[in-house]
Write a protein that holds these residues in place. Structure first.
Motif, mmCIF file in Angstrom:
data_model
loop_
_atom_site.group_PDB
_atom_site.id
_atom_site.type_symbol
_atom_site.label_atom_id
_atom_site.label_comp_id
_atom_site.label_asym_id
_atom_site.label_seq_id
_atom_site.Cartn_x
_atom_site.Cartn_y
_atom_site.Cartn_z
ATOM 1 N N TYR A 188 33.185 1.335 62.682
ATOM 2 C CA TYR A 188 32.072 1.924 61.936
ATOM 3 C C TYR A 188 32.500 2.782 60.747
ATOM 4 O O TYR A 188 31.641 3.290 60.030
ATOM 5 C CB TYR A 188 31.168 2.716 62.885
ATOM 6 N N THR A 189 33.794 2.940 60.526
ATOM 7 C CA THR A 189 34.234 3.603 59.300
ATOM 8 C C THR A 189 34.374 2.611 58.149
ATOM 9 O O THR A 189 34.589 3.033 57.009
ATOM 10 C CB THR A 189 35.578 4.339 59.500
ATOM 11 N N CYS A 190 34.226 1.331 58.424
ATOM 12 C CA CYS A 190 34.208 0.350 57.335
ATOM 13 C C CYS A 190 32.957 0.583 56.488
ATOM 14 O O CYS A 190 31.853 0.679 57.015
ATOM 15 C CB CYS A 190 34.189 -1.069 57.892
ATOM 16 N N MET A 191 33.136 0.662 55.176
ATOM 17 C CA MET A 191 31.999 0.870 54.278
ATOM 18 C C MET A 191 31.375 -0.437 53.801
ATOM 19 O O MET A 191 30.459 -0.429 52.982
ATOM 20 C CB MET A 191 32.419 1.739 53.092
ATOM 21 N N GLU A 192 31.902 -1.556 54.320
ATOM 22 C CA GLU A 192 31.361 -2.873 53.975
ATOM 23 C C GLU A 192 31.234 -3.036 52.462
ATOM 24 O O GLU A 192 30.291 -3.645 51.960
ATOM 25 C CB GLU A 192 30.012 -3.093 54.666
ATOM 26 N N CYS A 193 32.216 -2.497 51.748
ATOM 27 C CA CYS A 193 32.175 -2.574 50.285
ATOM 28 C C CYS A 193 32.524 -3.973 49.783
ATOM 29 O O CYS A 193 32.191 -4.329 48.656
ATOM 30 C CB CYS A 193 33.121 -1.537 49.676
ATOM 31 N N GLY A 194 33.224 -4.760 50.601
ATOM 32 C CA GLY A 194 33.547 -6.129 50.239
ATOM 33 C C GLY A 194 34.821 -6.299 49.433
ATOM 34 O O GLY A 194 35.158 -7.421 49.040
#
Length: 403
Positions: free
Chosen positions: A84-90
């Motif tokens: 859940y620390t992934c910001m899914e910025c891509g």
């Protein structure tokens, strides 16, 4: 749900070739070296750069997915923190897919969906947002009636009662955060000057559902999506314009095949209006600016040119590029709901972005996403930076004669 009302439902197991074939080459850790002028700005994964442990890079999360699939690992608090620390910025996918045709971002998204579906996902910090969406239909738990005041204040049509050609979707932040009200006024003024027949749904506007997708709760997202599509179509609007890049990406990626109208981010609409002569920036503004690419508008929708065209149309502005820009842009620190539930971590990322703005020797860092504005402002205060953070709509509105 009786049917999938947005994008075709996928599950993590469909991507087992991706997470099984990941060779941990670490290309996802940063930008392609040939596109980096200074080694200081090579790293581009927010969580990996912050925590400096393999599990916090896409390569590590691919291994978390593989190990969980083969039951080689059990879910621990550390596992969930890494997820859940992934910001899914891509950024990881931007670097990996052209070289290896692997989809690390999609694996991470579906790993979160698996977590929610199996009941071990989400953190206590997520709960207030879920409760607000369930009870109030917006992210902040505010009374929906507050949205009705905007119709009168902005002087636009009530799209729930009369037809309009352009439906402006304000989004939760622009509707309820006082610090964003000037940007909302600028948006409406610009749309009117461009000749748009604008309406708002007022209290009938509900959250776009993007936060739910980012948390991994696709079933709950589907409820919002289905209702939004119904309400959009009922207005008869030809175009749905969003002010938030998160709303824009969800509408384009998930809603579009099921909508009777065309979704656009407001920078796409206004850049076309400027190019076609329906809008003209005349007042000179003196400043050196750089465009911060919101991850959802840039990497997700591949829209890099429209906002830059707007800035270039404003006389007097000198536009420069940050070291990490366009497809290599660094996240603001507020993506994937990570900045919301881990605020100190979000500010750490924003601090890094503001340092980059200072390095470019600019006066103003410009964006068009309320999530970016909030976190970059936090980074500015953390650094006590002299660089201003401004929404592009306020700059354009000042140049076309808006108050």
């Amino acid at each position: 749900m009786k049917e999938n009302l947005t994008k075709t439902r996928e599950v993590l197991s469909q991507y087992r070739e991706d997470y099984a074939l990941c060779s941990k080459c670490k290309i996802c850790h940063g930008n392609h070296v040939q596109e980096v002028n200074h080694a200081r700005f090579f790293r581009n994964c927010p969580s990996g750069s912050r925590f400096r442990y393999e599990a916090y890079y896409a390569s590590g999360r691919m291994e978390l997915a593989r190990a969980l699939n083969l039951k080689e690992i059990t879910v621990t608090p550390q596992y969930k923190h890494a997820l859940y620390t992934c910001m899914e910025c891509g950024s990881c996918q931007e670097q990996c897919y052209p070289v290896k045709q692997i989809w690390p971002l999609r694996v991470i998204e579906l790993l979160r969906e698996k977590a929610v579906a199996e009941g071990w996902g989400l953190l206590p910090e997520h709960e207030p947002y879920l409760k607000n969406l369930e009870e109030s239909d917006n992210l902040f738990g505010k009374p929906q009636a507050e949205r009705d005041r905007l119709i009168v204040e902005l002087g636009v049509k009530d799209a729930a009662k009369e037809k309009c050609a352009v439906l402006l979707f304000t989004g939760c932040r622009y509707a309820f955060k006082p610090e964003t009200k000037q940007t909302l006024k600028s948006a409406v003024n610009l749309l009117k000057k461009a000749g748009a027949d604008v309406g708002l749904l007022g209290s009938q506007e509900i959250c776009c559902g993007a936060p739910l997708l980012e948390m991994g709760d696709r079933d709950f997202f589907e409820v919002f999506a289905a209702e939004n599509i119904r309400r959009f179509d009922a207005t008869g609007a030809e175009t749905v314009i969003s002010l938030c890049s998160h709303c824009a990406s969800v509408f384009a990626e998930e809603y579009a095949p099921f909508m009777g109208s065309t979704p656009l981010h407001i920078t796409q609409f206004l850049s076309a209006a400027l190019a076609g002569g329906d809008l003209k920036a005349t007042k000179k503004l003196k400043a050196t600016v750089a465009w911060h690419d919101p991850c959802r508008l840039g990497r997700r929708l591949k829209e890099y040119d429209a906002p830059r065209a707007i800035l270039d149309a404003i006389p007097g502005l000198k536009r420069v590029e940050l070291e990490r820009s366009r497809h290599n842009a660094l996240c603001c620190g507020n993506g994937g709901m990570a900045g919301a539930i881990f605020p100190e971590y979000g500010v750490w990322v924003a601090n890094e972005r503001m340092y980059e703005a200072e390095f470019a020797e600019i006066d103003t860092l410009v964006t068009a996403c309320p999530w970016c504005e909030e976190m970059l402002d936090n980074g500015k205060r953390e650094r006590n930076s002299s660089v201003k953070v401004e929404n592009i709509l306020n700059l354009l509105n000042a140049s076309v004669g808006g108050k």
